[in-house]
Scaffold this active site. Structure first.
Site, PDB file in Angstrom:
ATOM      1  N   GLY A 171     108.695  26.711  66.591  1.00 45.39           N
ATOM      2  CA  GLY A 171     107.449  26.762  65.814  1.00 45.39           C
ATOM      3  C   GLY A 171     106.346  27.369  66.664  1.00 45.39           C
ATOM      4  O   GLY A 171     106.584  28.125  67.614  1.00 45.39           O
ATOM      5  N   GLY A 172     105.120  26.983  66.342  1.00 50.97           N
ATOM      6  CA  GLY A 172     103.973  27.535  67.063  1.00 50.97           C
ATOM      7  C   GLY A 172     104.009  27.239  68.549  1.00 50.97           C
ATOM      8  O   GLY A 172     103.341  27.905  69.347  1.00 50.97           O
ATOM      9  N   GLY A 406     106.463  64.705  79.163  1.00 55.20           N
ATOM     10  CA  GLY A 406     105.516  63.594  79.060  1.00 55.20           C
ATOM     11  C   GLY A 406     105.920  62.451  79.977  1.00 55.20           C
ATOM     12  O   GLY A 406     105.072  61.737  80.534  1.00 55.20           O
ATOM     13  N   ALA A 407     107.228  62.285  80.137  1.00 54.99           N
ATOM     14  CA  ALA A 407     107.706  61.189  80.984  1.00 54.99           C
ATOM     15  C   ALA A 407     107.276  61.401  82.433  1.00 54.99           C
ATOM     16  O   ALA A 407     107.026  60.439  83.164  1.00 54.99           O
ATOM     17  CB  ALA A 407     109.223  61.071  80.883  1.00 54.99           C
TER      18      ALA A 407
HETATM   19  C1  HXC Z   1     107.839  13.244  66.750  1.00 50.81           C
HETATM   20  C2  HXC Z   1     109.938  13.694  67.512  1.00 50.81           C
HETATM   21  C3  HXC Z   1     109.762  15.058  67.223  1.00 50.81           C
HETATM   22  C4  HXC Z   1     108.523  15.466  66.680  1.00 50.81           C
HETATM   23  C5  HXC Z   1     111.717  14.811  68.048  1.00 50.81           C
HETATM   24  N1  HXC Z   1     111.161  13.606  68.004  1.00 50.81           N
HETATM   25  N2  HXC Z   1     110.878  15.727  67.565  1.00 50.81           N
HETATM   26  N3  HXC Z   1     108.973  12.819  67.280  1.00 50.81           N
HETATM   27  N4  HXC Z   1     107.590  14.526  66.462  1.00 50.81           N
HETATM   28  N5  HXC Z   1     108.273  16.723  66.424  1.00 50.81           N
HETATM   29  C6  HXC Z   1     111.751  12.345  68.446  1.00 50.81           C
HETATM   30  C7  HXC Z   1     112.870  11.860  67.554  1.00 50.81           C
HETATM   31  O1  HXC Z   1     112.336  11.068  66.524  1.00 50.81           O
HETATM   32  C8  HXC Z   1     113.689  11.037  68.523  1.00 50.81           C
HETATM   33  O2  HXC Z   1     113.070   9.794  68.711  1.00 50.81           O
HETATM   34  C9  HXC Z   1     113.561  11.796  69.810  1.00 50.81           C
HETATM   35  O3  HXC Z   1     112.387  12.590  69.687  1.00 50.81           O
HETATM   36  C10 HXC Z   1     114.718  12.714  70.088  1.00 50.81           C
HETATM   37  O4  HXC Z   1     114.964  13.491  68.925  1.00 50.81           O
HETATM   38  P1  HXC Z   1     116.427  13.682  68.334  1.00 50.81           P
HETATM   39  O5  HXC Z   1     116.261  14.289  67.008  1.00 50.81           O
HETATM   40  O6  HXC Z   1     117.193  12.409  68.444  1.00 50.81           O
HETATM   41  O7  HXC Z   1     117.025  14.719  69.395  1.00 50.81           O
HETATM   42  P2  HXC Z   1     118.047  15.892  69.143  1.00 50.81           P
HETATM   43  O8  HXC Z   1     119.165  15.453  68.262  1.00 50.81           O
HETATM   44  O9  HXC Z   1     118.362  16.416  70.491  1.00 50.81           O
HETATM   45  O10 HXC Z   1     117.241  17.002  68.308  1.00 50.81           O
HETATM   46  C11 HXC Z   1     116.131  17.660  68.914  1.00 50.81           C
HETATM   47  C12 HXC Z   1     115.326  18.444  67.837  1.00 50.81           C
HETATM   48  C13 HXC Z   1     114.981  17.496  66.661  1.00 50.81           C
HETATM   49  C14 HXC Z   1     116.195  19.602  67.345  1.00 50.81           C
HETATM   50  C15 HXC Z   1     114.107  19.008  68.546  1.00 50.81           C
HETATM   51  O11 HXC Z   1     114.381  16.316  67.218  1.00 50.81           O
HETATM   52  C16 HXC Z   1     114.032  18.111  65.716  1.00 50.81           C
HETATM   53  O12 HXC Z   1     114.424  18.907  64.857  1.00 50.81           O
HETATM   54  N6  HXC Z   1     112.768  17.676  65.804  1.00 50.81           N
HETATM   55  C17 HXC Z   1     111.737  18.157  64.899  1.00 50.81           C
HETATM   56  C18 HXC Z   1     111.339  19.550  65.263  1.00 50.81           C
HETATM   57  C19 HXC Z   1     110.195  20.025  64.435  1.00 50.81           C
HETATM   58  O13 HXC Z   1     110.366  20.346  63.248  1.00 50.81           O
HETATM   59  N7  HXC Z   1     108.995  19.984  65.007  1.00 50.81           N
HETATM   60  C20 HXC Z   1     107.801  20.429  64.364  1.00 50.81           C
HETATM   61  C21 HXC Z   1     107.808  21.944  64.464  1.00 50.81           C
HETATM   62  S1  HXC Z   1     106.345  22.634  63.890  1.00 50.81           S
HETATM   63  P3  HXC Z   1     113.860   8.508  69.177  1.00 50.81           P
HETATM   64  O14 HXC Z   1     112.860   7.430  69.108  1.00 50.81           O
HETATM   65  O15 HXC Z   1     114.991   8.356  68.222  1.00 50.81           O
HETATM   66  O16 HXC Z   1     114.320   8.788  70.564  1.00 50.81           O
HETATM   67  C22 HXC Z   1     105.455  22.763  65.216  1.00 50.81           C
HETATM   68  C23 HXC Z   1     104.161  23.413  64.967  1.00 50.81           C
HETATM   69  C24 HXC Z   1     103.460  23.735  66.253  1.00 50.81           C
HETATM   70  O17 HXC Z   1     105.785  22.403  66.283  1.00 50.81           O
HETATM   71  C25 HXC Z   1     102.304  24.582  65.872  1.00 50.81           C
HETATM   72  C26 HXC Z   1     101.518  25.037  67.053  1.00 50.81           C
HETATM   73  C27 HXC Z   1     100.485  25.998  66.657  1.00 50.81           C
END
Ligand code: HXC
Length: 519
Positions: A171-172, A406-407
């Protein structure tokens, strides 16, 4: 509480903080072949030099019952330490705490070390391993990212910024590394993309894996987003230490000099024969770089991307030097969009950080064709020209063989403020190669010759005349565009002497808000 109890309490809190999200999650991290944030920092920095900041920070979120789930340090380990006794600031996202996801407080911790790094003028190294925006914190998390982005932008060209991606970066969140000077990715566990495979499938119906969408191979060879691919985190952290050794602490300083005893006047006879007699045959430019560099050491940047141009760091007489070199071994060393962009960014980075530039030229020209024109070779080539023309660091250019059209101009020629431009005796510096040139200037005459043998003889005669006149360095040298024609085996000595001479070089560009490089 008695004093000793207070001290014991502190020790207890520290121990608890160091466990991040707890033993189970640490084990899960290890099971995935990943180190924890603190283990990474320990390996990166000089032993015992790390001083952690903000270990007691916790998040302030009360959504979704988050007030009942807090961890000391809140998902990122921050602080400072040293690499080769030089100060660096670091942050390492801790995946064991809410997946290293970015909360408001986590962002504040990162911003604090970025601000400190700017204040003291030291590099900042970020180790990314995060699930992105902390979902429970909503818009506060987005604001936190933007605070980091703004700091990345202000720090650009002031302090070196290095990003390691040792886990998810999606993402971002990708835009903070993208704003930094160098990105490193691990082969197995790291990925970067703006939208993940699920969203891609929904929007475009494309089925693609995480690795094929944004793994290390993709970003170090196809997109060019990342500069380094490493097999393991340990290898990556050692490489960051090496990278830092080539860079100054900030834009007001010079890179450190590491004297190593390699004689400056070391001759290499192999260079006299490395260029084949037939100028259409390739050779490996990296052998030339290894020969010129102190102890043959070269840290290549963007090794797998746009291989027709080579960029990287070496030392010459202990001084850090940025090398840009055409690679005749790959696409004949032609300049295309990707090569121009890659080299332009490297040149600007070196210029920003006072690292002298050595340019090794063997370029047949820009890659012709509609694909390149549609991809904007005009703008991309202009980027490289702009970067060289704008650069005020010492610039030494060696033309080994071809330097056409040019290069020729783009590759740090004299008029783009090349300081010392030398050529090898095999150099061919001209508007274009003989075949193309004869076709243009003799086309009409040739078309009138009906006898095939006669036509061929005429063509050969004219080609020989052209080569005699232009396929050499002396024509350019007669105008002073080449300062000297040098014996290849003596190149190291001549380059080092040139850089020694240029140590007091002072060139200042006219005052302006900023340039308008053709982006
Ligand atoms: C809160 C999160 C989290 C998140 C993971 N966790 N991502 N908590 N916010 N974004 C937590 C989980 O709940 C879990 O907690 C622990 O971290 C580990 O995650 P798992 O899913 O068990 O790990 P894994 O199977 O290795 O998968 C990793 C992952 C997945 C692929 C990153 O966690 C995932 O898809 N997370 C969401 C990603 C996402 O969509 N993020 C937002 C993107 S948008 P526990 O307590 O069980 O340990 C964004 C915008 C930014 O980021 C913009 C900036 C401008």
């Amino acid at each position: 509480m008695a004093n000793q109890d207070k001290i014991n309490n502190l020790i207890e809190l520290r121990t608890k903080a160091k466990l991040g999200g707890g033993i189970d999650r640490i084990e899960k991290q290890h099971a995935q072949g990943k180190l924890t944030a603190r283990e990474r920092i320990e390996l990166l920095l000089d032993e015992g030099s790390f001083e952690e900041l903000d270990m007691f920070v916790t998040h302030r979120c009360t959504n979704f019952g988050m007030e009942n789930s807090k961890f000391l340090g809140d998902g990122v380990v921050t602080g400072h330490g040293t690499i080769d006794s030089r100060i660096v600031y670091v942050y390492a996202q801790d995946f064991t705490v809410f997946g290293g996801s970015l909360s408001e407080t986590l962002a504040q911790k990162i911003c604090k070390v970025m601000d400190m790094a700017m204040k003291v003028g030291a590099p900042i190294i970020g180790i990314n391993d995060s699930g992105g925006a902390r979902i429970q914190e909503g818009v506060n998390s987005l604001a936190g990212y933007a605070e980091i982005f703004q700091r990345n932008i202000m720090a650009s060209g002031v302090i070196p910024q290095i990003s390691a991606i040792f886990g998810p970066c999606a993402g971002g969140a990708v835009y903070s590394p993208a704003l930094t000077d160098f990105i490193m990715m691990t082969e197995e566990n790291s990925y970067m993309f703006v939208t993940g495979p699920k969203v891609v499938k929904t929007v475009t119906n494309e089925d693609i894996t995480v690795a094929d969408l944004g793994g290390a191979d993709v970003h170090t060879s196809k997109s060019g987003v990342a500069h380094f691919k490493v097999a393991t985190e340990e290898e990556g952290l050692m490489m960051i230490r090496k990278l830092v050794s080539y860079l100054p602490q900030n834009n007001m300083e010079e890179a450190p000099v590491f004297s190593n005893g390699d004689p400056i006047d070391r001759l290499d006879d192999a260079l006299n024969t490395i260029v084949p007699d037939n100028s259409n045959l390739p050779y490996n430019m990296k052998e030339v770089i290894f020969s010129l560099a102190d102890d043959g050491e070269f840290l290549e940047v963007h090794r797998n991307y746009a291989k027709n141009i080579i960029t990287g760091f070496c030392r010459m007489d202990g001084q850090s030097v940025g090398v840009v070199a055409n690679q005749p071994n790959y696409l004949a060393g032609v300049l295309d969009c990707a090569a121009s962009r890659k080299a332009a960014r490297f040149v600007r980075m070196c210029d920003a950080f006072n690292i002298p530039l050595l340019t090794l030229v063997d370029v047949p020209g820009f890659l012709p064709g509609s694909a390149q024109e549609y991809a904007g070779i005009i703008t991309e080539g202009a980027k490289l020209m702009f970067a060289y023309g704008e650069a005020t660091v010492p610039k030494v250019t060696i033309t080994l063989r071809k330097s056409y059209g040019g290069a020729h101009d783009v590759m740090s020629c004299k008029q783009l403020r090349g300081d010392f431009n030398y050529a090898w005796p095999q150099a061919e510096i001209a508007v274009m190669g003989a075949a193309g040139a004869i076709e243009v200037i003799e086309g009409r005459a040739i078309s009138k010759i009906t006898d095939e043998a006669e036509r061929l003889a005429y063509l050969q005669k004219k080609t020989a005349e052209y080569n005699e006149a232009f396929a050499n360095p002396y024509n350019a040298a007669s105008f002073g565009y080449i300062d000297d024609v040098i014996e290849p085996r003596n190149t190291r000595f001549r380059v080092i002497r040139a850089f020694q001479n240029l140590q007091t070089k002072k060139v200042v560009n006219p005052p302006k808000k900023h340039s308008n490089i053709p982006l």
